[in-house]
Design a protein around this motif. Structure first.
Motif, PDB file in Angstrom:
ATOM      1  N   VAL A  92       0.867  -1.186   0.000  1.00  0.00           N
ATOM      2  CA  VAL A  92       0.000   0.000   0.000  1.00  0.00           C
ATOM      3  C   VAL A  92       0.903   1.235   0.000  1.00  0.00           C
ATOM      4  CG1 VAL A  92      -1.776   1.280   1.233  1.00  0.00           C
ATOM      5  CG2 VAL A  92      -1.809  -1.241   1.236  1.00  0.00           C
ATOM      6  N   LEU A  93       0.748   2.075  -1.020  1.00  0.00           N
ATOM      7  CA  LEU A  93       1.585   3.267  -1.191  1.00  0.00           C
ATOM      8  C   LEU A  93       0.736   4.503  -0.913  1.00  0.00           C
ATOM      9  CD1 LEU A  93       4.236   4.634  -2.153  1.00  0.00           C
ATOM     10  CD2 LEU A  93       3.275   4.548  -4.481  1.00  0.00           C
ATOM     11  N   GLY A  94       1.172   5.269   0.084  1.00  0.00           N
ATOM     12  CA  GLY A  94       0.487   6.530   0.389  1.00  0.00           C
ATOM     13  C   GLY A  94       1.009   7.625  -0.516  1.00  0.00           C
ATOM     14  N   LEU A  95       0.134   8.186  -1.361  1.00  0.00           N
ATOM     15  CA  LEU A  95       0.566   9.256  -2.273  1.00  0.00           C
ATOM     16  C   LEU A  95       0.797  10.542  -1.488  1.00  0.00           C
ATOM     17  CD1 LEU A  95      -1.826   8.590  -5.305  1.00  0.00           C
ATOM     18  CD2 LEU A  95       0.497   7.705  -4.909  1.00  0.00           C
ATOM     19  N   GLY A  96       1.775  11.314  -1.976  1.00  0.00           N
ATOM     20  CA  GLY A  96       2.098  12.566  -1.281  1.00  0.00           C
ATOM     21  C   GLY A  96       3.306  13.202  -1.917  1.00  0.00           C
ATOM     22  N   ARG A  97       4.262  13.695  -1.099  1.00  0.00           N
ATOM     23  CA  ARG A  97       5.420  14.400  -1.629  1.00  0.00           C
ATOM     24  C   ARG A  97       6.312  13.495  -2.471  1.00  0.00           C
ATOM     25  NH1 ARG A  97       8.403  16.816   3.367  1.00  0.00           N
ATOM     26  NH2 ARG A  97       7.754  14.780   4.180  1.00  0.00           N
ATOM     27  N   ALA A  98       6.495  12.243  -2.052  1.00  0.00           N
ATOM     28  CA  ALA A  98       7.387  11.351  -2.803  1.00  0.00           C
ATOM     29  C   ALA A  98       6.766  10.948  -4.131  1.00  0.00           C
ATOM     30  CB  ALA A  98       7.716  10.110  -1.974  1.00  0.00           C
ATOM     31  N   PHE A  99       5.505  10.586  -4.096  1.00  0.00           N
ATOM     32  CA  PHE A  99       4.800  10.135  -5.305  1.00  0.00           C
ATOM     33  C   PHE A  99       3.405  10.758  -5.342  1.00  0.00           C
ATOM     34  CE2 PHE A  99       7.775   6.574  -4.537  1.00  0.00           C
ATOM     35  CZ  PHE A  99       8.416   6.542  -5.773  1.00  0.00           C
ATOM     36  N   PRO A 100       3.218  11.783  -6.137  1.00  0.00           N
ATOM     37  CA  PRO A 100       1.879  12.387  -6.257  1.00  0.00           C
ATOM     38  C   PRO A 100       0.905  11.486  -7.011  1.00  0.00           C
ATOM     39  CG  PRO A 100       3.419  13.426  -7.764  1.00  0.00           C
ATOM     40  CD  PRO A 100       4.228  12.513  -6.906  1.00  0.00           C
ATOM     41  N   ALA A 101       1.422  10.501  -7.772  1.00  0.00           N
ATOM     42  CA  ALA A 101       0.587   9.541  -8.504  1.00  0.00           C
ATOM     43  C   ALA A 101       1.305   8.195  -8.477  1.00  0.00           C
ATOM     44  CB  ALA A 101       0.365  10.004  -9.944  1.00  0.00           C
ATOM     45  N   ALA A 102       0.559   7.141  -8.818  1.00  0.00           N
ATOM     46  CA  ALA A 102       1.148   5.797  -8.804  1.00  0.00           C
ATOM     47  C   ALA A 102       2.281   5.718  -9.805  1.00  0.00           C
ATOM     48  CB  ALA A 102       0.075   4.765  -9.141  1.00  0.00           C
ATOM     49  N   PRO A 103       3.505   5.373  -9.365  1.00  0.00           N
ATOM     50  CA  PRO A 103       4.651   5.285 -10.293  1.00  0.00           C
ATOM     51  C   PRO A 103       4.482   4.110 -11.248  1.00  0.00           C
ATOM     52  CG  PRO A 103       5.279   4.546  -8.106  1.00  0.00           C
ATOM     53  CD  PRO A 103       3.905   5.097  -7.978  1.00  0.00           C
ATOM     54  N   ASP A 104       4.640   4.384 -12.538  1.00  0.00           N
ATOM     55  CA  ASP A 104       4.419   3.346 -13.555  1.00  0.00           C
ATOM     56  C   ASP A 104       5.352   2.155 -13.379  1.00  0.00           C
ATOM     57  OD1 ASP A 104       2.359   4.685 -14.732  1.00  0.00           O
ATOM     58  OD2 ASP A 104       3.602   5.661 -16.263  1.00  0.00           O
ATOM     59  N   VAL A 105       6.603   2.423 -13.011  1.00  0.00           N
ATOM     60  CA  VAL A 105       7.571   1.318 -12.864  1.00  0.00           C
ATOM     61  C   VAL A 105       7.094   0.329 -11.797  1.00  0.00           C
ATOM     62  CG1 VAL A 105       9.911   0.707 -12.168  1.00  0.00           C
ATOM     63  CG2 VAL A 105       9.519   2.670 -13.671  1.00  0.00           C
ATOM     64  N   MET A 106       6.651   0.840 -10.664  1.00  0.00           N
ATOM     65  CA  MET A 106       6.186  -0.030  -9.581  1.00  0.00           C
ATOM     66  C   MET A 106       4.890  -0.738  -9.979  1.00  0.00           C
ATOM     67  SD  MET A 106       7.000   2.316  -6.201  1.00  0.00           S
ATOM     68  CE  MET A 106       6.537   1.038  -5.051  1.00  0.00           C
ATOM     69  N   ARG A 107       4.012  -0.002 -10.647  1.00  0.00           N
ATOM     70  CA  ARG A 107       2.725  -0.595 -11.031  1.00  0.00           C
ATOM     71  C   ARG A 107       2.943  -1.739 -12.016  1.00  0.00           C
ATOM     72  NH1 ARG A 107      -0.191  -0.055 -15.254  1.00  0.00           N
ATOM     73  NH2 ARG A 107       0.995   1.750 -16.007  1.00  0.00           N
ATOM     74  N   ARG A 108       3.822  -1.518 -13.038  1.00  0.00           N
ATOM     75  CA  ARG A 108       4.057  -2.569 -14.029  1.00  0.00           C
ATOM     76  C   ARG A 108       4.739  -3.787 -13.393  1.00  0.00           C
ATOM     77  NH1 ARG A 108       5.541   1.888 -17.332  1.00  0.00           N
ATOM     78  NH2 ARG A 108       7.766   1.446 -16.939  1.00  0.00           N
ATOM     79  N   ALA A 109       5.692  -3.536 -12.500  1.00  0.00           N
ATOM     80  CA  ALA A 109       6.388  -4.644 -11.837  1.00  0.00           C
ATOM     81  C   ALA A 109       5.416  -5.445 -10.973  1.00  0.00           C
ATOM     82  CB  ALA A 109       7.530  -4.110 -10.983  1.00  0.00           C
TER      83      ALA A 109
END
Length: 519
Positions: A92-109
């Motif tokens: 579970v990734l909390g969006l915020g300063r590090a990632f304002p949206a789901a990172p494609d690399v992590m989502r595809r992996a």
């Protein structure tokens, strides 16, 4: 003795965690691995370290903000791969300063690995989620321990009270709400419990469905092995358990422990489980309480061949089950063996249609007599229809009863049939008729006091020997004059002339009826 065990709360899955009120406030969105949301969550772990995978043992839902992963796509991909290798339940990734949206690399992996990945669109205090999920998991763990101890206590109580195997299985079946089957390693059914129609449905084609079910428990077939000291000798199966798999597994494991203990202690009976299974089946067949057609699945599951067979019902007087089974194995005759009483054992042979039943039964009887001495095998005529087997067993039992007290038993053939028991057999059939009982009381009224047992015994011998005075005197170790005095006393008490054939026959029939009623 009945104890309500209850059930465990279902194991928390990723899907269920996402429906919790506190999680919904964070606006969760599944961005990968949507087909794996039913994975169980064993624990919740908050971690920001890129190498968190080495600290996991499997089943964890990992919460992160990804602050240490931002700007490094290789780290992001490796982070997901490491969670997959550690068999994490989800990330579970909390969006915020590090990632304002789901990172494609992590989502595809995550999609490639089949790892559920969830993003939270609104700020969310991870501590609240951790607290709620951990509390639920702890409660479930405590419930599992409580349930385990309740089951163990109830089953151990039955064992220490001397309860039979069936009582233990009935207790388990009541609380798992499905058929329970105990088998040996060859899939032969030794015992069952549960609602009779459901059990019959399971047993109808038992060997095939038992083998097809394999090791999968997703269909509600939950198994536990039976054995000890490194040796397996059977298994218990919950057939079609509808509750939570963890509850079924716990019930099966506790039941297996109890059955092993029951077998080690010998239970309430010296009989093996196989003998108890055969005894239950044959007793039900003889009684006629359960229609034969309903007992067919049990017979098939017990290993008795039933398709296109000739069934030969036998009752053996003064024969123990163990020698009978040994002789059947030596002769290669398939059949079931069970004690009906202390002196009578039922045997149901299942022969191929082209086999000579009379010859095989004669061989069996001769072998039994050579091994066990004065063994009498009472046989009914062969049956080709399963529905006729109960009547055949009752006929064989009737023949065995008819020869039980016969003074001519030594002269009987190895195999005794209905035609061999003559008048004695007819009287046995009619012994419960009120008119026959009244006739016997009326004819023997003068000799039915306990003080007259000696005279009644002399009368019995005298009539059984065909009114042979010399033989009767010899058997009772008295002189002929003493016998004459006793016969005169008997005739005086009964008011009959035993030299008259019709009167002697009437007294003989009354005495046979009296003995049949007493026996």
């Amino acid at each position: 003795m009945t104890t309500t065990f209850g059930t465990l709360e279902p194991a928390l899955s990723v899907r269920q965690v996402l429906t919790l009120e506190r999680v919904l406030a964070g606006e969760p969105e599944v961005v990968a691995g949507a087909g794996q949301l039913d994975r169980p969550v064993r624990w919740v772990h908050v971690a920001e370290a890129p190498d968190v995978g080495v600290m996991l043992t499997g089943g964890e839902m990992v919460l992160t903000t990804g602050v240490l992963l931002a700007g490094d796509e290789e780290k992001q991909a490796e982070y997901i791969r490491s969670l997959h290798r550690a068999e994490a339940a989800a990330v579970v990734l909390g969006l915020g300063r590090a990632f304002p949206a789901a990172p494609d690399v992590m989502r595809r992996a995550a999609e490639r690995c089949g790892l559920p990945m969830v993003v939270l669109h609104r700020p969310f205090p991870f501590a609240e989620l951790t607290e709620e999920v951990q509390a639920r998991l702890v409660r479930r763990k405590f419930a599992a321990v409580s349930l385990s101890e309740s089951v163990r206590t109830a089953l151990t109580g039955l064992i220490t009270a001397g309860a039979p195997l069936q009582a233990l299985l009935d207790e388990v079946a009541q609380h798992c709400a499905c058929p329970v089957v105990v088998t040996n390693l060859a899939h032969r059914v030794l015992a069952t419990a549960g609602e009779r129609p459901a059990v019959d449905d399971v047993l109808r084609d038992w060997e095939r469905i038992a083998r097809q079910a394999g090791g999968s428990e997703g269909d509600g077939w939950i198994r536990a092995e039976l054995g000890g000291r490194g040796e397996r000798w059977g298994r218990i199966t919950l057939c079609g358990h509808r509750g939570d798999t963890a509850t079924g597994r716990l019930l099966a494991d506790r039941a297996a422990e109890a059955l092993v203990l029951h077998r080690m202690l010998g239970g309430a009976s010296a009989h093996s489980w196989e003998e108890q299974s055969a005894q239950s089946l044959l007793t039900d067949l003889v009684s006629g309480v359960v229609p034969a057609r309903q007992l067919l699945p049990r017979a098939r599951a017990a290993g008795l061949p039933v398709n296109r067979r000739t069934f030969v019902p036998l009752v053996v007087r003064d024969g123990e089950p163990a020698p009978l089974e040994r002789v059947l194995r030596l002769l290669g005759l398939p059949g079931l063996v069970a004690e009906l009483s202390d002196t009578a054992t039922a045997v149901l042979l299942s022969l191929a249609r082209d086999q000579d039943a009379a010859v095989l039964v004669a061989n069996f009887a001769a072998r039994m007599r050579s091994e066990a001495g004065r063994t009498v095998v009472a046989a009914a005529d062969p049956r080709t229809a399963w529905d006729d087997v109960p009547a055949g067993l009752r006929e064989a039992q009737h023949v065995a009863d008819a020869v039980a007290d016969s003074s001519a038993a030594l002269d009987l053939p190895c195999v005794v049939r209905l035609r061999d028991v003559h008048l004695r057999g007819l009287i046995r059939l009619l012994r419960d008729d009120p008119q026959v009982q009244s006739f016997a009381e009326r004819e023997l009224d003068g000799l039915l006091c306990p003080a007259d047992d000696d005279l009644l015994s002399v009368l019995r011998t005298y009539l059984a020997t065909g009114r042979n005075k010399s033989r009767t005197a010899q058997l009772h170790h008295v002189s002929r004059p003493a016998l004459y005095r006793r016969l005169e006393a008997i005739q005086g008490r009964l008011g009959v002339d035993l030299d008259d054939f019709e009167q002697a026959a009437s007294v003989h029939i009354a005495l046979l009826a009296h003995d049949a009623q007493q026996g």
